[in-house]
Design an enzyme around this catalytic site. Structure first.
Site, PDB file in Angstrom:
ATOM      1  N   GLY A  11       0.850  -1.198   0.000  1.00 38.09           N
ATOM      2  CA  GLY A  11       0.000   0.000   0.000  1.00 38.09           C
ATOM      3  C   GLY A  11       0.880   1.240   0.000  1.00 38.09           C
ATOM      4  N   GLY A  14       0.069   5.271  -1.324  1.00 39.69           N
ATOM      5  CA  GLY A  14      -0.921   6.120  -0.672  1.00 39.69           C
ATOM      6  C   GLY A  14      -0.276   7.294   0.036  1.00 39.69           C
ATOM      7  N   LEU A  16       0.375   7.976   3.211  1.00 45.79           N
ATOM      8  CA  LEU A  16       1.441   7.657   4.163  1.00 45.79           C
ATOM      9  C   LEU A  16       2.595   6.926   3.480  1.00 45.79           C
ATOM     10  CD1 LEU A  16       2.601   7.290   7.062  1.00 45.79           C
ATOM     11  CD2 LEU A  16       1.137   5.277   7.287  1.00 45.79           C
ATOM     12  N   ASP A  37       1.737  -2.175  -4.355  1.00 42.10           N
ATOM     13  CA  ASP A  37       0.417  -1.551  -4.240  1.00 42.10           C
ATOM     14  C   ASP A  37      -0.462  -2.192  -5.311  1.00 42.10           C
ATOM     15  OD1 ASP A  37      -0.468   1.483  -2.933  1.00 42.10           O
ATOM     16  OD2 ASP A  37      -1.765   0.648  -4.485  1.00 42.10           O
ATOM     17  N   ILE A  53      -3.189  -7.202  -1.917  1.00 37.26           N
ATOM     18  CA  ILE A  53      -2.939  -7.862  -0.638  1.00 37.26           C
ATOM     19  C   ILE A  53      -3.846  -9.083  -0.437  1.00 37.26           C
ATOM     20  CG2 ILE A  53      -4.444  -6.303   0.703  1.00 37.26           C
ATOM     21  CD1 ILE A  53      -1.206  -8.050   1.852  1.00 37.26           C
ATOM     22  N   TYR A 142     -14.705   0.674   8.692  1.00 42.49           N
ATOM     23  CA  TYR A 142     -13.266   0.931   8.842  1.00 42.49           C
ATOM     24  C   TYR A 142     -12.847   0.774  10.307  1.00 42.49           C
ATOM     25  CZ  TYR A 142      -8.970   3.832   8.867  1.00 42.49           C
ATOM     26  OH  TYR A 142      -7.695   4.323   9.026  1.00 42.49           O
ATOM     27  N   LYS A 146     -10.435  -1.981  12.013  1.00 43.70           N
ATOM     28  CA  LYS A 146      -9.195  -1.609  12.719  1.00 43.70           C
ATOM     29  C   LYS A 146      -9.201  -2.189  14.139  1.00 43.70           C
ATOM     30  CE  LYS A 146      -6.820   0.734   9.648  1.00 43.70           C
ATOM     31  NZ  LYS A 146      -5.558   0.209   9.117  1.00 43.70           N
TER      32      LYS A 146
END
Ligand code: NAD
Ligand code: AKB
Length: 323
Positions: A11, A14, A16, A37, A53, A142, A146
């Site tokens: 990833g 993105g 970050l 990614d 992923i 989300y 998490k």
């Protein structure tokens, strides 16, 4: 002889990933960092391999090919986008994490970083100075993913000795990439609109206070956590992490100090409800105690850097267009 660190960032294209990859390259060397990614990079900034992923076989093949030791699993679907497709959000955020945790259980990699979020908290969580251990009652897919991910990290660490480390990032603000579909995206968008000299229609109410952090602090926290001795880490779910707290109106006021004509209005949409369920501020004393965490940027310092860097980038673009 200790094995050489070989990093796979998943990833990596993105908001970050772009900044963390650069810091990891700086620290470990360009060749030591492989990025991946589901989408190709807009600009080539690192060694890159395409990876979804959810494709476990390809993940295992890449780890084998590059003899990867450390994984930074950043691939995720964020809070606002996640509400458009809850099933995909669960799959990417949880099945993806399980693939990486299983890799570590099979001793194919030695260290994992996986970010959590202030989205694990919910409407019944104490809002001010939210403690490390408290009520978690997320209301978005989300946040639910998490929170589940945090419990999986703690479980794999305790049951199988997996060295997985995690931070509950606040909303991240950086100038190098646009955000990818979260509720705190306003805190980046506002700077782009200010520099374009157009009014910003903010999707949150003016007095919505949220915990935020400037990207260099988030990158430094990540690297510091990954470098600390495993024995110092007492939290294997995810550490609270705090930068500063402010509202959209607070940011607009700081921008107006140097751009007095900047205009903003407020048109709250479905993201208001998400923001209202999150804390106003975070108690990160556990991170301070365990690995000496301390942020360097407050609202004023972040804002000055955002404006300066975006101005510089705009000037460079204009120069290229004129040449
Ligand atoms: P982003 O949306 O900007 O980047 C996520 C990247 O994951 C994208 O490049 C996307 O193409 C990639 N991706 C999506 N699905 C994928 C898949 N199936 N396989 C491989 N890659 C896939 O998000 P970000 O802001 O860079 O966030 C990175 C991590 O940090 C996420 O786990 C996020 O939950 C966490 N986090 C971010 C913030 C923030 O404010 N940015 C705050 C808290 C936590
Ligand atoms: C989002 O708004 O979804 C992210 C986060 C705080 O996790 N920026």
């Amino acid at each position: 002889m200790t094995e050489q660190t070989k990093i796979l960032v998943i990833g990596a294209n993105g908001q970050l990933g772009i900044e963390l990859t650069a810091a990891l390259q700086e620290k470990h060397g360009y060749e030591q960092v492989i990025t991946s990614d589901i989408h190709p990079p807009k600009k080539q900034h690192a060694l890159f391999e395409p990876l979804d992923i959810l494709d476990k076989d390809r993940l295992y093949a890449l780890v084998e090919k590059y003899k990867v030791t450390d994984i930074y699993l950043l691939a995720a679907i964020l809070s606002a986008k996640g509400e458009q497709n809850p099933m995909l959000t669960w799959q990417v955020n949880i099945d993806g994490l399980m693939h990486v945790l299983e890799l570590a259980r099979d001793a194919k990699v030695s260290k994992i970083f996986w970010p959590s979020s202030i989205a694990v908290f919910g409407g019944t969580t104490p809002k001010q100075n939210t403690p490390q251990e408290t009520v978690t009652s997320p209301t978005t897919m989300y946040g639910i993913s998490k929170l589940s991910g945090e419990r999986l990290c703690a479980y794999y660490a305790q049951k199988f000795g997996v060295d997985v480390r995690s931070l509950r990032y606040p909303g991240l603000i950086g100038y190098k990439a646009l955000p990818g579909g979260g509720t705190t995206d306003f805190a980046v968008e506002i700077y782009h609109k200010a520099l374009e000299e157009v009014a910003y229609h903010c999707f949150l109410k003016e007095d919505t206070v949220l915990p935020l952090m400037y990207m260099p602090d988030a990158v430094r926290a990540t690297i510091e956590l990954m470098e600390v001795d495993a024995d110092e880490i007492s939290v294997r779910s995810s550490y609270n992490l705090s930068g500063f707290s402010c509202s959209p109106a607070d940011i607009a006021e700081v921008i107006r100090k140097t751009m007095p004509d900047f205009k903003i209005d407020y048109r709250p949409d479905f993201r208001q409800k998400i923001a209202d369920s999150w804390p106003n501020s975070i108690d990160d004393s556990k991170a301070q105690e365990d690995w000496n965490w301390k942020p360097q940027f407050d609202l004023q310092a972040m804002s000055a850097e955002m404006l300066e860097n975006l101005k510089r980038m705009k000037a460079a673009k204009t120069a290229v267009n004129l040449s």
